[in-house]
Design an enzyme around this catalytic site. Sequence first.
Site, mmCIF file in Angstrom:
data_model
loop_
_atom_site.group_PDB
_atom_site.id
_atom_site.type_symbol
_atom_site.label_atom_id
_atom_site.label_comp_id
_atom_site.label_asym_id
_atom_site.label_seq_id
_atom_site.Cartn_x
_atom_site.Cartn_y
_atom_site.Cartn_z
ATOM 1 N N ASP A 65 -3.741 -18.190 0.988
ATOM 2 C CA ASP A 65 -4.726 -18.899 0.155
ATOM 3 C C ASP A 65 -5.452 -19.966 0.971
ATOM 4 O O ASP A 65 -6.672 -20.130 0.880
ATOM 5 C CB ASP A 65 -4.074 -19.485 -1.114
ATOM 6 C CG ASP A 65 -2.751 -20.191 -0.861
ATOM 7 O OD1 ASP A 65 -2.231 -20.144 0.276
ATOM 8 O OD2 ASP A 65 -2.215 -20.813 -1.815
ATOM 9 N N TYR B 162 0.798 -1.232 0.000
ATOM 10 C CA TYR B 162 0.000 0.000 0.000
ATOM 11 C C TYR B 162 0.831 1.284 0.000
ATOM 12 O O TYR B 162 0.276 2.360 -0.139
ATOM 13 C CB TYR B 162 -0.916 0.008 1.238
ATOM 14 C CG TYR B 162 -2.241 -0.696 1.014
ATOM 15 C CD1 TYR B 162 -2.292 -2.061 0.791
ATOM 16 C CD2 TYR B 162 -3.436 0.009 1.033
ATOM 17 C CE1 TYR B 162 -3.497 -2.705 0.594
ATOM 18 C CE2 TYR B 162 -4.647 -0.628 0.832
ATOM 19 C CZ TYR B 162 -4.676 -1.979 0.617
ATOM 20 O OH TYR B 162 -5.880 -2.609 0.428
HETATM 21 C C1 IPM Z 1 -10.659 -0.681 3.295
HETATM 22 C C2 IPM Z 1 -10.694 -0.147 1.886
HETATM 23 C C3 IPM Z 1 -9.411 0.620 1.567
HETATM 24 C C4 IPM Z 1 -8.231 -0.330 1.728
HETATM 25 C C5 IPM Z 1 -9.395 1.280 0.177
HETATM 26 C C6 IPM Z 1 -10.549 2.223 -0.007
HETATM 27 C C7 IPM Z 1 -8.106 1.971 -0.129
HETATM 28 O O1 IPM Z 1 -10.898 -1.179 0.974
HETATM 29 O O2 IPM Z 1 -10.481 0.112 4.237
HETATM 30 O O3 IPM Z 1 -10.860 -1.889 3.483
HETATM 31 O O4 IPM Z 1 -7.903 -1.078 0.801
HETATM 32 O O5 IPM Z 1 -7.634 -0.334 2.800
#
Ligand code: IPM
Length: 357
Positions: free
Chosen positions: A221, A137
Amino acid sequence: MHRIAVIPGDGIGPEVIPVAVDVLEAVAAHRPGLDFEFEWHDYGAERYLRDGTGFPDAEREAIAERCDAIFLGAVGDPRVPGNEHARELILETRFKLDLYVNLRPCRLLDPRLCPLKDKGVDDVKFTVFRENTEGLYVGVGGVFKKGTADEVAIQSSVNTAKGVERILRAAYEFARMSGAKKVCMSDKSNALRYGHDIWQRSWKRIAAEYPEIQSSHLYIDVLAMQLVRVPEEFEVIVTSNLFGDIITDLGAALQGGLGVAASANLNPDRGIGMFEPVHGSAPDIAGRGIANPTASVLAAALMLESLGHPAEAALVEKAVESALREGATTADLGGSMDTAGARAYLLTEVARLASGM
Ligand code: IPM
Ligand code: NAD
Ligand code: MN
């Protein structure tokens, strides 16, 4: 007095968040020592499209200084390409306030809501500790020769010794404090030789510090399969950022759907947390007044607990349980209420439970 920054956001966010705020007000009305001050913010797609504001760093820091918590609805709008504002509101808040614990409880509050009820599954109660500041991320990477047949796109997964250790430790500490007997760590170290080998090594070291807790490991998985086959076997799951995202939508389904799944973004040392439903802005149903407010109400309960009011958090959860038991729910859970009807039931039930205490 607790000062809460409320950011309803996009889509169904502004439909469900006010319901949860009303529930908090209703609880506070019956508890002389409990007092909230809500400050409302209009960050979201409309604002971004109007003047380019996502969630400025200075404003986020000021809120973190001034407030005890952030209460976020949902962000994401098809009119904003790449959802740049959502990145600033959700991901950068997690990163910049160092909210490294994404705690996502998965509780089956009414056995009739479980899609596996015909398979005998009636007791789902596990908590996912999702690493919230690293992994795939972080936005490290780039593109080369974009738009050509030779395009290269790289998205790197960042896994640091500090980051991996602290989420593992948070999961084990939670297990110890809550009396859970089992922690399952999930990774993909059979394929991700570097990024997830560090998870293996850190986990073995930390698990050894908690001999009273039964530690297990599953590749992600297999975990996905086992969560469908035998969800009642799990108590605490700890995993990386992307895997935690995916597995908690699966967990939401086990509870009855995204309409009931709540989430807390925490830094155990810093204090401020961000509380939100697991679901997104649901553009497919936004504006129709039919969104389920339960996930936001349960996120508010997580906030109450984190602010030091476990009895009041339990009260809110009880009110939700009554609504589910009585079928006083929106259509996604099989009920016939709209958001306003669900709100009215919850407010009455909170008042009844609170005055009976
Ligand atoms: C969550 C959402 C977010 C994530 C997105 C909107 C970036 O899916 O909080 O679960 O992936 O963390
Ligand atoms: P979503 O969670 O918004 O919706 C998935 C499905 O679940 C939809 O059919 C929706 O109608 C239903 N649903 C979700 N919440 C509901 C509720 N409270 N009541 C009834 N039904 C509900 O996921 P998506 O459609 O993939 O994403 C829509 C947008 O939201 C995207 O821009 C995405 O990036 C964003 N998103 C934001 C967050 C967040 O703000 N935390 C989380 C996930 C997705
Ligand atoms: Mn998600």
